[in-house]
Design an enzyme around this catalytic site. Structure first.
Site, mmCIF file in Angstrom:
data_model
loop_
_atom_site.group_PDB
_atom_site.id
_atom_site.type_symbol
_atom_site.label_atom_id
_atom_site.label_comp_id
_atom_site.label_asym_id
_atom_site.label_seq_id
_atom_site.Cartn_x
_atom_site.Cartn_y
_atom_site.Cartn_z
ATOM 1 N N HIS A 216 61.542 -24.113 25.741
ATOM 2 C CA HIS A 216 60.874 -25.265 26.370
ATOM 3 C C HIS A 216 59.671 -24.836 27.193
ATOM 4 O O HIS A 216 58.977 -25.668 27.771
ATOM 5 C CB HIS A 216 61.839 -26.083 27.227
ATOM 6 C CG HIS A 216 62.614 -25.298 28.226
ATOM 7 N ND1 HIS A 216 63.885 -24.845 28.003
ATOM 8 C CD2 HIS A 216 62.262 -24.827 29.448
ATOM 9 C CE1 HIS A 216 64.300 -24.165 29.049
ATOM 10 N NE2 HIS A 216 63.336 -24.132 29.941
ATOM 11 N N HIS B 231 56.649 -19.116 34.604
ATOM 12 C CA HIS B 231 56.534 -19.938 33.413
ATOM 13 C C HIS B 231 55.663 -21.139 33.753
ATOM 14 O O HIS B 231 55.267 -21.309 34.907
ATOM 15 C CB HIS B 231 57.920 -20.405 32.940
ATOM 16 C CG HIS B 231 58.573 -21.288 33.937
ATOM 17 N ND1 HIS B 231 59.326 -20.785 34.999
ATOM 18 C CD2 HIS B 231 58.529 -22.632 34.111
ATOM 19 C CE1 HIS B 231 59.736 -21.789 35.737
ATOM 20 N NE2 HIS B 231 59.268 -22.922 35.237
ATOM 21 N N HIS C 219 54.427 -25.489 32.866
ATOM 22 C CA HIS C 219 54.659 -26.827 32.307
ATOM 23 C C HIS C 219 53.269 -27.390 32.040
ATOM 24 O O HIS C 219 52.346 -27.146 32.838
ATOM 25 C CB HIS C 219 55.411 -27.712 33.306
ATOM 26 C CG HIS C 219 56.701 -27.105 33.774
ATOM 27 N ND1 HIS C 219 57.934 -27.442 33.255
ATOM 28 C CD2 HIS C 219 56.942 -26.134 34.704
ATOM 29 C CE1 HIS C 219 58.883 -26.750 33.855
ATOM 30 N NE2 HIS C 219 58.317 -25.933 34.735
ATOM 31 N N GLU D 45 54.312 -31.039 37.071
ATOM 32 C CA GLU D 45 55.604 -31.661 37.427
ATOM 33 C C GLU D 45 55.459 -32.364 38.781
ATOM 34 O O GLU D 45 55.735 -33.548 38.911
ATOM 35 C CB GLU D 45 56.692 -30.590 37.472
ATOM 36 C CG GLU D 45 56.870 -29.891 36.109
ATOM 37 C CD GLU D 45 58.279 -29.470 35.844
ATOM 38 O OE1 GLU D 45 58.768 -28.552 36.521
ATOM 39 O OE2 GLU D 45 58.915 -30.070 34.961
ATOM 40 N N HIS E 206 54.886 -21.929 37.687
ATOM 41 C CA HIS E 206 56.015 -21.698 38.592
ATOM 42 C C HIS E 206 56.365 -20.215 38.668
ATOM 43 O O HIS E 206 56.709 -19.600 37.649
ATOM 44 C CB HIS E 206 57.241 -22.492 38.100
ATOM 45 C CG HIS E 206 57.098 -23.967 38.288
ATOM 46 N ND1 HIS E 206 57.833 -24.898 37.564
ATOM 47 C CD2 HIS E 206 56.297 -24.680 39.112
ATOM 48 C CE1 HIS E 206 57.492 -26.127 37.945
ATOM 49 N NE2 HIS E 206 56.562 -26.019 38.884
ATOM 50 N N THR F 251 63.863 -27.969 37.754
ATOM 51 C CA THR F 251 63.344 -29.203 37.142
ATOM 52 C C THR F 251 63.793 -29.363 35.696
ATOM 53 O O THR F 251 63.441 -30.334 35.037
ATOM 54 C CB THR F 251 61.798 -29.216 37.151
ATOM 55 O OG1 THR F 251 61.338 -28.124 36.339
ATOM 56 C CG2 THR F 251 61.260 -29.090 38.569
ATOM 57 N N THR F 252 64.599 -28.379 35.203
ATOM 58 C CA THR F 252 65.209 -28.545 33.879
ATOM 59 C C THR F 252 66.709 -28.327 34.054
ATOM 60 O O THR F 252 67.125 -27.666 35.027
ATOM 61 C CB THR F 252 64.689 -27.497 32.847
ATOM 62 O OG1 THR F 252 65.119 -26.204 33.266
ATOM 63 C CG2 THR F 252 63.189 -27.534 32.741
#
Ligand SMILES: NS(=O)(=O)c1cc(F)ccc1F
Ligand SMILES: [Zn+2]
Length: 251
Positions: free
Chosen positions: A58, A86, A88, A98, A111, A193-194
């Protein structure tokens, strides 16, 4: 990510009291003077001598092997060790981050994930503890290329399947992924957040965004997982603030 609305079934904490991300309402953030001066936030990272990239299905993640630490600011006396970073991002520049700032979404959010090495023995041990993790959130906006990010944007296209890994023989200094101003940030208590959405993160979100070039953002958007689906739009929408206060280090 595409299915945040379904997470509540398998992870009831999705509707918990300290979920992330949030919309940062700048006028409601409270100035916190005691995160200045002697106990200002401080990073002491060691440059990685090689870059280990992982497509985790992801996002694109860089696994850290050196023992860099984050201290100070809202983290009290504890040392938090850098574990991985990582990103997003969205399918276009208007979305992808996010956290949002007064409803504004950035093109991407980086992040840097740290775990409390003063109190716990590993990331896995710390990940479920309320003071287990600290994540630095850096907003990304289109502009000039970020040289330190080139090793990721130039190679992430080779990681075509979920679980794919590669090691690039080049140095990377995580300090150079940070904005020039690391004194001005918002901080609050939140979560991953996941899934599993553990409520174990002290979030530190820098006010100053970092610029990546259009090509670097396109490299992220071209990433696919093993089902051939694009990873883009892998951001969770903001969760309810509930009884929390966001602190800020600037006036
Ligand atoms: N997006 S995040 O920084 O909250 C995060 C970090 C992890 F290490 C694991 C899961 C996560 F969702
Ligand atoms: Zn993240």
């Amino acid at each position: 990510m595409k299915r945040p609305s379904t997470w509540g079934k398998d992870f009831p904490i999705a509707n918990g009291e300290r979920q992330s991300p949030i919309d940062i309402v700048t006028s409601a953030a409270e100035y916190d003077s005691d995160v200045q001066g002697s106990n200002a936030l401080s990073t002491n990272y060691t440059p990685e001598s090689e870059v280990k990239l992982v497509n985790n299905g992801h996002s694109i993640m860089c696994q850290i092997t050196k023992k860099g630490v984050l201290t100070g600011g809202p983290l009290g006396k504890d040392e938090y060790r850098l574990e991985q970073f990582h990103l997003h991002w969205g399918a276009e520049d208007g979305r992808g981050s996010e956290h949002t700032v007064d409803g504004k979404m950035y093109a991407s959010e980086l992040h840097l994930v740290h775990w409390n090495a003063s109190k716990y023995s590993s990331f896995a041990d710390a990940v479920q503890k309320p003071d287990g993790l600290a994540v630095l959130g850096i907003f990304i906006t289109p502009g000039v290329a970020c040289n330190q990010f080139k090793v990721i944007s130039d190679n992430c296209g080779k990681l075509k399947t979920s679980g794919a890994e590669m090691t690039v023989d080049t140095t990377l200094d995580p300090t150079l992924l940070l904005p020039s101003n690391t004194s001005d940030y918002w901080t609050y208590l939140g979560s991953l957040t996941t899934p599993p959405l553990f409520e174990s993160v002290t979030w530190i979100v820098f006010k100053e965004p970092v610029e990546y070039s259009k090509e670097q953002l396109l490299a992220l958007r071209n990433l696919v997982d093993s089902d051939g689906n694009h990873m883009q739009d892998n951001y969770r929408p903001p969760a309810a603030l509930k009884q929390r206060k966001v602190k800020k280090t600037f006036t």
